[in-house]
Design a protein around this motif. Structure first.
Motif, PDB file in Angstrom:
ATOM      1  N   GLU A   1     -21.199   9.552   4.805  1.00  0.00           N
ATOM      2  CA  GLU A   1     -21.330   8.144   4.456  1.00  0.00           C
ATOM      3  C   GLU A   1     -20.144   7.611   3.673  1.00  0.00           C
ATOM      4  OE1 GLU A   1     -24.996   8.206   2.320  1.00  0.00           O
ATOM      5  OE2 GLU A   1     -26.217   8.172   4.116  1.00  0.00           O
ATOM      6  N   GLY A   2     -18.955   8.156   3.920  1.00  0.00           N
ATOM      7  CA  GLY A   2     -17.769   7.647   3.250  1.00  0.00           C
ATOM      8  C   GLY A   2     -17.733   7.921   1.770  1.00  0.00           C
ATOM      9  N   GLY A   3     -18.335   9.023   1.348  1.00  0.00           N
ATOM     10  CA  GLY A   3     -18.346   9.383  -0.059  1.00  0.00           C
ATOM     11  C   GLY A   3     -16.980   9.843  -0.543  1.00  0.00           C
ATOM     12  N   THR A   4     -16.877  10.123  -1.818  1.00  0.00           N
ATOM     13  CA  THR A   4     -15.609  10.540  -2.399  1.00  0.00           C
ATOM     14  C   THR A   4     -15.835  11.650  -3.410  1.00  0.00           C
ATOM     15  OG1 THR A   4     -13.594   9.804  -3.541  1.00  0.00           O
ATOM     16  CG2 THR A   4     -15.670   8.840  -4.266  1.00  0.00           C
ATOM     17  N   TRP A   5     -14.799  12.429  -3.652  1.00  0.00           N
ATOM     18  CA  TRP A   5     -14.843  13.485  -4.660  1.00  0.00           C
ATOM     19  C   TRP A   5     -14.303  12.980  -5.989  1.00  0.00           C
ATOM     20  CZ3 TRP A   5     -12.051  13.006  -0.311  1.00  0.00           C
ATOM     21  CH2 TRP A   5     -10.669  12.818  -0.431  1.00  0.00           C
ATOM     22  N   MET A   6     -13.482  11.907  -5.951  1.00  0.00           N
ATOM     23  CA  MET A   6     -12.927  11.352  -7.178  1.00  0.00           C
ATOM     24  C   MET A   6     -12.471   9.927  -6.930  1.00  0.00           C
ATOM     25  SD  MET A   6      -9.717  12.683  -9.486  1.00  0.00           S
ATOM     26  CE  MET A   6      -9.026  11.617 -10.759  1.00  0.00           C
TER      27      MET A   6
ATOM     28  N   SER B   1       1.213   9.446  -2.933  1.00  0.00           N
ATOM     29  CA  SER B   1       0.820   8.059  -3.161  1.00  0.00           C
ATOM     30  C   SER B   1       0.802   7.817  -4.662  1.00  0.00           C
ATOM     31  CB  SER B   1      -0.570   7.776  -2.582  1.00  0.00           C
ATOM     32  OG  SER B   1      -0.616   8.050  -1.198  1.00  0.00           O
ATOM     33  N   ALA B   2       1.325   6.677  -5.101  1.00  0.00           N
ATOM     34  CA  ALA B   2       1.386   6.397  -6.536  1.00  0.00           C
ATOM     35  C   ALA B   2       1.025   4.936  -6.796  1.00  0.00           C
ATOM     36  CB  ALA B   2       2.769   6.704  -7.085  1.00  0.00           C
ATOM     37  N   PHE B   3       0.247   4.709  -7.858  1.00  0.00           N
ATOM     38  CA  PHE B   3      -0.179   3.371  -8.248  1.00  0.00           C
ATOM     39  C   PHE B   3      -0.016   3.243  -9.762  1.00  0.00           C
ATOM     40  CE2 PHE B   3      -2.627   4.906  -4.657  1.00  0.00           C
ATOM     41  CZ  PHE B   3      -2.467   3.907  -3.720  1.00  0.00           C
ATOM     42  N   GLN B   4       0.284   2.033 -10.213  1.00  0.00           N
ATOM     43  CA  GLN B   4       0.418   1.768 -11.641  1.00  0.00           C
ATOM     44  C   GLN B   4      -0.379   0.525 -12.010  1.00  0.00           C
ATOM     45  OE1 GLN B   4       4.433   1.654 -13.085  1.00  0.00           O
ATOM     46  NE2 GLN B   4       4.979   3.629 -12.215  1.00  0.00           N
ATOM     47  N   PHE B   5      -0.951   0.560 -13.226  1.00  0.00           N
ATOM     48  CA  PHE B   5      -1.753  -0.565 -13.708  1.00  0.00           C
ATOM     49  C   PHE B   5      -1.431  -0.802 -15.179  1.00  0.00           C
ATOM     50  CE2 PHE B   5      -4.100   2.106 -10.759  1.00  0.00           C
ATOM     51  CZ  PHE B   5      -4.419   1.234  -9.747  1.00  0.00           C
TER      52      PHE B   5
ATOM     53  N   GLU C   1     -13.783  -2.085   1.060  1.00  0.00           N
ATOM     54  CA  GLU C   1     -15.004  -2.782   0.654  1.00  0.00           C
ATOM     55  C   GLU C   1     -14.999  -3.171  -0.821  1.00  0.00           C
ATOM     56  OE1 GLU C   1     -16.154   1.631   0.225  1.00  0.00           O
ATOM     57  OE2 GLU C   1     -14.684   0.369   1.251  1.00  0.00           O
ATOM     58  N   ASP C   2     -14.060  -2.612  -1.591  1.00  0.00           N
ATOM     59  CA  ASP C   2     -13.965  -2.940  -3.021  1.00  0.00           C
ATOM     60  C   ASP C   2     -12.577  -2.570  -3.503  1.00  0.00           C
ATOM     61  OD1 ASP C   2     -14.154  -3.225  -5.772  1.00  0.00           O
ATOM     62  OD2 ASP C   2     -16.207  -2.465  -5.875  1.00  0.00           O
ATOM     63  N   SER C   3     -11.680  -3.547  -3.552  1.00  0.00           N
ATOM     64  CA  SER C   3     -10.281  -3.280  -3.888  1.00  0.00           C
ATOM     65  C   SER C   3     -10.074  -2.913  -5.349  1.00  0.00           C
ATOM     66  CB  SER C   3      -9.425  -4.505  -3.542  1.00  0.00           C
ATOM     67  OG  SER C   3      -9.851  -5.639  -4.286  1.00  0.00           O
ATOM     68  N   ASN C   4     -11.134  -2.973  -6.171  1.00  0.00           N
ATOM     69  CA  ASN C   4     -11.048  -2.560  -7.564  1.00  0.00           C
ATOM     70  C   ASN C   4     -11.220  -1.050  -7.729  1.00  0.00           C
ATOM     71  OD1 ASN C   4     -10.773  -5.190  -8.793  1.00  0.00           O
ATOM     72  ND2 ASN C   4     -12.906  -5.544  -8.230  1.00  0.00           N
ATOM     73  N   VAL C   5     -11.486  -0.343  -6.646  1.00  0.00           N
ATOM     74  CA  VAL C   5     -11.686   1.104  -6.687  1.00  0.00           C
ATOM     75  C   VAL C   5     -10.566   1.789  -5.908  1.00  0.00           C
ATOM     76  CG1 VAL C   5     -13.235   3.020  -6.130  1.00  0.00           C
ATOM     77  CG2 VAL C   5     -14.190   0.809  -6.847  1.00  0.00           C
ATOM     78  N   TYR C   6      -9.986   2.832  -6.508  1.00  0.00           N
ATOM     79  CA  TYR C   6      -8.942   3.631  -5.877  1.00  0.00           C
ATOM     80  C   TYR C   6      -9.440   5.070  -5.767  1.00  0.00           C
ATOM     81  CZ  TYR C   6      -5.653  -0.185  -6.667  1.00  0.00           C
ATOM     82  OH  TYR C   6      -5.017  -1.400  -6.651  1.00  0.00           O
ATOM     83  N   GLY C   7      -9.316   5.638  -4.579  1.00  0.00           N
ATOM     84  CA  GLY C   7      -9.736   7.017  -4.403  1.00  0.00           C
ATOM     85  C   GLY C   7      -9.612   7.445  -2.963  1.00  0.00           C
ATOM     86  N   GLY C   8      -9.758   8.737  -2.729  1.00  0.00           N
ATOM     87  CA  GLY C   8      -9.841   9.247  -1.378  1.00  0.00           C
ATOM     88  C   GLY C   8     -11.245   9.031  -0.837  1.00  0.00           C
TER      89      GLY C   8
ATOM     90  N   GLN D   1      -9.611  10.492   3.974  1.00  0.00           N
ATOM     91  CA  GLN D   1      -8.660   9.410   3.731  1.00  0.00           C
ATOM     92  C   GLN D   1      -7.970   9.656   2.409  1.00  0.00           C
ATOM     93  OE1 GLN D   1     -10.002   5.188   4.123  1.00  0.00           O
ATOM     94  NE2 GLN D   1      -9.422   5.054   1.970  1.00  0.00           N
ATOM     95  N   CYS D   2      -6.650   9.488   2.357  1.00  0.00           N
ATOM     96  CA  CYS D   2      -5.895   9.681   1.123  1.00  0.00           C
ATOM     97  C   CYS D   2      -6.241   8.581   0.119  1.00  0.00           C
ATOM     98  CB  CYS D   2      -4.401   9.676   1.407  1.00  0.00           C
ATOM     99  SG  CYS D   2      -3.844  11.055   2.417  1.00  0.00           S
ATOM    100  N   MET D   3      -5.828   8.787  -1.127  1.00  0.00           N
ATOM    101  CA  MET D   3      -6.101   7.807  -2.162  1.00  0.00           C
ATOM    102  C   MET D   3      -5.504   6.446  -1.816  1.00  0.00           C
ATOM    103  SD  MET D   3      -5.227   7.925  -6.216  1.00  0.00           S
ATOM    104  CE  MET D   3      -6.544   9.095  -6.564  1.00  0.00           C
ATOM    105  N   ALA D   4      -6.313   5.406  -1.973  1.00  0.00           N
ATOM    106  CA  ALA D   4      -5.900   4.042  -1.678  1.00  0.00           C
ATOM    107  C   ALA D   4      -6.984   3.115  -2.210  1.00  0.00           C
ATOM    108  CB  ALA D   4      -5.734   3.831  -0.169  1.00  0.00           C
ATOM    109  N   PRO D   5      -6.673   1.813  -2.375  1.00  0.00           N
ATOM    110  CA  PRO D   5      -7.742   0.867  -2.714  1.00  0.00           C
ATOM    111  C   PRO D   5      -8.736   0.773  -1.560  1.00  0.00           C
ATOM    112  CG  PRO D   5      -5.686  -0.290  -2.245  1.00  0.00           C
ATOM    113  CD  PRO D   5      -5.357   1.167  -2.307  1.00  0.00           C
ATOM    114  N   TRP D   6     -10.003   0.692  -1.856  1.00  0.00           N
ATOM    115  CA  TRP D   6     -11.026   0.699  -0.818  1.00  0.00           C
ATOM    116  C   TRP D   6     -11.151  -0.680  -0.185  1.00  0.00           C
ATOM    117  CZ3 TRP D   6     -15.533   3.843  -3.475  1.00  0.00           C
ATOM    118  CH2 TRP D   6     -15.112   5.177  -3.620  1.00  0.00           C
TER     119      TRP D   6
END
Length: 265
Positions: A56-61, A257-261, A41-48, A34-39
């Motif tokens: 188990e739906g892990g991530t590299w970053m 994909s681009a996000f700003q905070f 199960e937890d919208s405070n986390v962004y990642g692939g 899955q490409c980078m996006a808010p998760w």
């Protein structure tokens, strides 16, 4: 193989950035992700997310701006542990918890992003040595080797990053900065000789000696670039450029994909 480069600019008075991190993810093209996006199960986390069965739906970053966390995992080939657990959820579990870095896994970067605590803490952990080391350097690079034994392409990439961040460290130059960082991640120049890489991969060391890895016949290579910029004013840009699935090794299509905070004290 994967690679990451880091600029810690907090002590660089002329720089507008406290942190720049860029990374390539190298993986088999047929491995679902899955490409980078808010998760969900937890919208405070962004990642692939790694969607390979059993991972188990892990991530590299992943990045959690609200928690002030960034975690990234690299594979260290040739290290085997008895009864070792899957590394698939190391980063994802760390991002969603209050877990300290000492419990978090193989390679994690962690800092408090808020302007009130601007000093980055860049640490590596490897299960080969079971040691955590904090890096004070302004420029850093890591790939699929022990941190104190960098591959030649890591050393070259650090030199490229030093040049780029030395010239383009003002917010007004952000567009050009992103362009040049992207070109760095797409660099196909071989960096040989590399005895460490040749001994480990005697058949593929030439193909793996560049920052951008491209092995279309093996359906393997760099399939995602990530760029994270954190300004000293607390603004974060998070960008991913990734191959769109299903991947055509000969003519891949890239999507951005681009996000700003704006991080608040």
């Amino acid at each position: 193989m994967c690679i990451v480069f880091i600029y810690n600019g907090v002590n660089e008075t002329e720089s507008d950035y406290s942190l720049i991190l860029i990374s390539n993810r190298d993986e088999h093209f047929e491995r679902p992700a899955q490409c980078m996006a808010p998760w969900n199960e937890d919208s405070n986390v962004y990642g692939g997310k790694d969607l390979e069965p059993g991972c188990e739906g892990g991530t590299w970053m992943a990045v959690s701006p609200t928690r002030g966390k960034l975690g990234l995992l690299l594979n260290l080939p040739g290290v085997k542990k008895e009864s070792a657990k899957s590394r698939g959820r190391i980063v994802s579990d760390y991002m969603k918890s209050t877990m300290p870095l000492s419990d978090a896994g193989q390679f994690l970067y962690s800092k408090s992003f808020t302007p009130s605590t601007p000093t980055p803490k860049i640490k590596t952990y490897s299960n080969a040595t079971d040691n955590i080391y904090q890096w004070p350097d302004t420029y850093l690079g890591f790939s699929n080797s022990l941190p104190d034994k960098p591959l030649k392409k890591v050393e070259a990439g650090k030199n490229y990053l030093t040049d780029i961040c030395g010239r383009l460290n003002k917010i007004m130059d952000k567009s050009q900065l992103i362009d040049e960082l992207t070109c760095l991640l797409k660099n196909k120049e071989s960096h040989l000789p590399d005895d460490q890489l040749e001994s480990r991969q005697p058949k593929l060391y030439k193909e793996l000696s560049s920052i951008f890895v491209d092995i279309p016949q093996g359906k393997y290579g760099t399939r995602a670039h990530t760029i994270m910029l954190l300004s000293k004013s607390g603004h974060m840009d998070l960008i991913e450029i990734s191959m769109q699935s299903p991947i055509d090794p000969e003519k891949p299509h890239w999507e951005k994909s681009a996000f700003q905070f704006d991080l608040i004290k």
